[in-house]
Write a protein that holds these residues in place. Structure first.
Motif, PDB file in Angstrom:
ATOM      1  N   LYS A 129      39.538  28.812  47.968  1.00  0.00           N
ATOM      2  CA  LYS A 129      40.290  29.426  46.828  1.00  0.00           C
ATOM      3  C   LYS A 129      40.708  28.429  45.858  1.00  0.00           C
ATOM      4  CE  LYS A 129      42.203  32.225  50.473  1.00  0.00           C
ATOM      5  NZ  LYS A 129      43.602  32.497  51.267  1.00  0.00           N
ATOM      6  N   THR A 130      40.902  26.900  46.206  1.00  0.00           N
ATOM      7  CA  THR A 130      41.357  26.202  44.909  1.00  0.00           C
ATOM      8  C   THR A 130      40.246  25.938  43.897  1.00  0.00           C
ATOM      9  OG1 THR A 130      42.859  25.118  46.576  1.00  0.00           O
ATOM     10  CG2 THR A 130      42.263  23.686  44.713  1.00  0.00           C
ATOM     11  N   PHE A 131      39.062  25.764  44.508  1.00  0.00           N
ATOM     12  CA  PHE A 131      37.902  25.778  43.643  1.00  0.00           C
ATOM     13  C   PHE A 131      37.752  26.844  42.923  1.00  0.00           C
ATOM     14  CE2 PHE A 131      33.394  26.062  42.666  1.00  0.00           C
ATOM     15  CZ  PHE A 131      33.263  24.606  41.874  1.00  0.00           C
ATOM     16  N   ILE A 132      37.910  27.948  43.590  1.00  0.00           N
ATOM     17  CA  ILE A 132      37.788  29.434  42.687  1.00  0.00           C
ATOM     18  C   ILE A 132      38.610  29.378  41.573  1.00  0.00           C
ATOM     19  CG2 ILE A 132      37.749  31.785  42.750  1.00  0.00           C
ATOM     20  CD1 ILE A 132      36.506  31.454  45.750  1.00  0.00           C
ATOM     21  N   ARG A 133      39.774  28.759  41.845  1.00  0.00           N
ATOM     22  CA  ARG A 133      40.871  29.099  40.778  1.00  0.00           C
ATOM     23  C   ARG A 133      40.542  28.341  39.749  1.00  0.00           C
ATOM     24  NH1 ARG A 133      45.009  27.941  44.141  1.00  0.00           N
ATOM     25  NH2 ARG A 133      44.958  29.963  44.681  1.00  0.00           N
ATOM     26  N   GLU A 134      39.943  27.088  40.131  1.00  0.00           N
ATOM     27  CA  GLU A 134      39.853  25.979  39.098  1.00  0.00           C
ATOM     28  C   GLU A 134      38.409  26.467  38.315  1.00  0.00           C
ATOM     29  OE1 GLU A 134      37.414  21.808  39.003  1.00  0.00           O
ATOM     30  OE2 GLU A 134      39.327  21.685  40.048  1.00  0.00           O
ATOM     31  N   PHE A 135      37.718  27.158  38.757  1.00  0.00           N
ATOM     32  CA  PHE A 135      36.433  27.700  38.346  1.00  0.00           C
ATOM     33  C   PHE A 135      36.751  28.817  37.130  1.00  0.00           C
ATOM     34  CE2 PHE A 135      32.696  30.352  37.910  1.00  0.00           C
ATOM     35  CZ  PHE A 135      31.544  29.542  37.813  1.00  0.00           C
ATOM     36  N   ALA A 136      37.568  29.668  37.745  1.00  0.00           N
ATOM     37  CA  ALA A 136      37.995  30.575  36.997  1.00  0.00           C
ATOM     38  C   ALA A 136      38.888  30.481  35.605  1.00  0.00           C
ATOM     39  CB  ALA A 136      38.811  31.693  37.649  1.00  0.00           C
ATOM     40  N   LEU A 137      39.551  29.272  35.750  1.00  0.00           N
ATOM     41  CA  LEU A 137      40.294  28.549  34.575  1.00  0.00           C
ATOM     42  C   LEU A 137      39.226  28.054  33.489  1.00  0.00           C
ATOM     43  CD1 LEU A 137      43.228  27.020  36.301  1.00  0.00           C
ATOM     44  CD2 LEU A 137      43.361  28.572  34.653  1.00  0.00           C
ATOM     45  N   LEU A 138      38.165  27.431  34.087  1.00  0.00           N
ATOM     46  CA  LEU A 138      37.086  27.002  33.195  1.00  0.00           C
ATOM     47  C   LEU A 138      36.647  28.249  32.393  1.00  0.00           C
ATOM     48  CD1 LEU A 138      35.497  24.301  35.559  1.00  0.00           C
ATOM     49  CD2 LEU A 138      36.924  24.001  33.507  1.00  0.00           C
ATOM     50  N   ILE A 139      36.085  29.263  33.095  1.00  0.00           N
ATOM     51  CA  ILE A 139      35.820  30.334  32.735  1.00  0.00           C
ATOM     52  C   ILE A 139      36.750  31.059  31.490  1.00  0.00           C
ATOM     53  CG2 ILE A 139      35.014  33.058  32.719  1.00  0.00           C
ATOM     54  CD1 ILE A 139      33.021  30.859  33.851  1.00  0.00           C
ATOM     55  N   LYS A 140      38.051  30.894  31.875  1.00  0.00           N
ATOM     56  CA  LYS A 140      38.895  31.316  30.642  1.00  0.00           C
ATOM     57  C   LYS A 140      39.058  30.550  29.510  1.00  0.00           C
ATOM     58  CE  LYS A 140      43.875  31.957  29.924  1.00  0.00           C
ATOM     59  NZ  LYS A 140      43.687  31.123  28.542  1.00  0.00           N
ATOM     60  N   ASN A 141      38.812  29.369  29.902  1.00  0.00           N
ATOM     61  CA  ASN A 141      38.817  28.350  28.676  1.00  0.00           C
ATOM     62  C   ASN A 141      37.463  28.648  27.737  1.00  0.00           C
ATOM     63  OD1 ASN A 141      40.817  27.005  29.484  1.00  0.00           O
ATOM     64  ND2 ASN A 141      39.846  25.227  30.491  1.00  0.00           N
ATOM     65  N   LEU A 142      36.441  28.860  28.492  1.00  0.00           N
ATOM     66  CA  LEU A 142      35.117  29.640  27.542  1.00  0.00           C
ATOM     67  C   LEU A 142      35.540  30.680  26.446  1.00  0.00           C
ATOM     68  CD1 LEU A 142      32.189  28.932  29.916  1.00  0.00           C
ATOM     69  CD2 LEU A 142      32.581  27.804  27.742  1.00  0.00           C
ATOM     70  N   PHE A 143      36.119  31.726  27.189  1.00  0.00           N
ATOM     71  CA  PHE A 143      36.402  33.036  26.746  1.00  0.00           C
ATOM     72  C   PHE A 143      37.375  32.549  25.457  1.00  0.00           C
ATOM     73  CE2 PHE A 143      34.589  35.235  30.117  1.00  0.00           C
ATOM     74  CZ  PHE A 143      34.059  36.228  29.497  1.00  0.00           C
ATOM     75  N   ASP A 144      38.552  31.799  25.606  1.00  0.00           N
ATOM     76  CA  ASP A 144      39.505  31.430  24.628  1.00  0.00           C
ATOM     77  C   ASP A 144      38.699  30.590  23.642  1.00  0.00           C
ATOM     78  OD1 ASP A 144      41.873  32.175  26.173  1.00  0.00           O
ATOM     79  OD2 ASP A 144      42.144  30.267  27.020  1.00  0.00           O
ATOM     80  N   THR A 145      37.944  29.761  23.821  1.00  0.00           N
ATOM     81  CA  THR A 145      36.974  29.181  23.012  1.00  0.00           C
ATOM     82  C   THR A 145      36.360  30.187  21.981  1.00  0.00           C
ATOM     83  OG1 THR A 145      36.773  27.052  24.025  1.00  0.00           O
ATOM     84  CG2 THR A 145      35.226  27.435  22.369  1.00  0.00           C
ATOM     85  N   GLU A 146      35.380  31.049  22.576  1.00  0.00           N
ATOM     86  CA  GLU A 146      34.757  32.074  21.919  1.00  0.00           C
ATOM     87  C   GLU A 146      35.552  33.019  20.825  1.00  0.00           C
ATOM     88  OE1 GLU A 146      31.214  32.367  21.922  1.00  0.00           O
ATOM     89  OE2 GLU A 146      31.746  30.318  22.649  1.00  0.00           O
ATOM     90  N   VAL A 147      36.754  33.355  21.712  1.00  0.00           N
ATOM     91  CA  VAL A 147      37.752  34.372  20.929  1.00  0.00           C
ATOM     92  C   VAL A 147      38.217  33.445  19.625  1.00  0.00           C
ATOM     93  CG1 VAL A 147      40.043  35.403  20.799  1.00  0.00           C
ATOM     94  CG2 VAL A 147      38.389  35.829  22.870  1.00  0.00           C
ATOM     95  N   HIS A 148      38.596  32.276  19.752  1.00  0.00           N
ATOM     96  CA  HIS A 148      39.250  31.472  18.709  1.00  0.00           C
ATOM     97  C   HIS A 148      38.090  31.209  17.729  1.00  0.00           C
ATOM     98  CE1 HIS A 148      43.217  31.811  20.135  1.00  0.00           C
ATOM     99  NE2 HIS A 148      42.658  31.316  21.458  1.00  0.00           N
ATOM    100  N   SER A 149      36.992  30.986  17.901  1.00  0.00           N
ATOM    101  CA  SER A 149      35.930  30.711  16.808  1.00  0.00           C
ATOM    102  C   SER A 149      35.493  31.834  16.144  1.00  0.00           C
ATOM    103  CB  SER A 149      34.633  29.975  17.856  1.00  0.00           C
ATOM    104  OG  SER A 149      33.893  31.061  18.629  1.00  0.00           O
TER     105      SER A 149
END
Length: 117
Positions: free
Chosen positions: A93-113
Motif C-alpha cells: 500500500k505504501t509503495f502504491i501510494r508513492e507510485f500514484a504520487l509519481l504518476i500525479k507528478n507526471l500529469f502535473d508536469t504535462e498540464v503545466h507544460s
C-alpha cells in the motif's frame, strides 16, 4: 501524453525494480483490499487532485486524462497480473501510494507544460 513520456518509462522501470514487494506475500484477512483496489483508489485520488488543482481544464482535457489513467491501470494489470487480486500488505500500500504520487507528478508536469491545450 503521459504514457508516451520518458518519465512514464522511468516510473514503470521503478515499479519493475520493486516487483519483489509483490511476490510471496503472506496470507491476509479476507477483509483486506486487493492490490488492484488499492491501485485504483490511489490513482483515483491523485487524478482528482490533478483536476481540482487545475480548474481551467476543459471537459475534453479531463477525458484525455481519464483515458491516460485507464492505459496506466491496464499497464499495471499486465505487470502485476499474477498478484492483482491478492490482498495488499501495508508495504505494498505504501509503495502504491508513492507510485500514484509519481504518476500525479507526471500529469502535473504535462498540464503545466500546456500539452493538453
Amino acid at each position: 501524453m503521459v504514457t508516451d513520456t520518458d518519465g512514464y518509462v522511468h516510473i514503470i522501470e521503478y515499479l519493475t525494480e520493486h516487483l519483489s514487494l509483490f511476490e510471496n506475500a503472506a496470507g491476509h484477512s479476507l477483509n483486506e483490499r486487493s492490490i488492484m483496489e488499492v491501485i485504483e483508489q490511489e490513482l483515483t485520488e491523485q487524478i482528482i487532485m490533478v483536476c481540482s488543482q487545475n480548474e481551467q481544464l476543459t471537459f475534453n482535457q479531463r477525458n484525455i486524462i481519464i483515458r491516460e489513467v485507464d492505459a496506466i491501470v491496464y499497464d499495471l494489470e499486465e505487470i502485476l497480473s499474477g498478484v492483482v487480486n491478492n490482498p495488499a500488505t501495508q508495504e505494498q500500500k505504501t509503495f502504491i501510494r508513492e507510485f500514484a504520487l509519481l504518476i500525479k507528478n507526471l500529469f502535473d508536469t504535462e498540464v503545466h507544460s500546456g500539452v493538453l491545450s
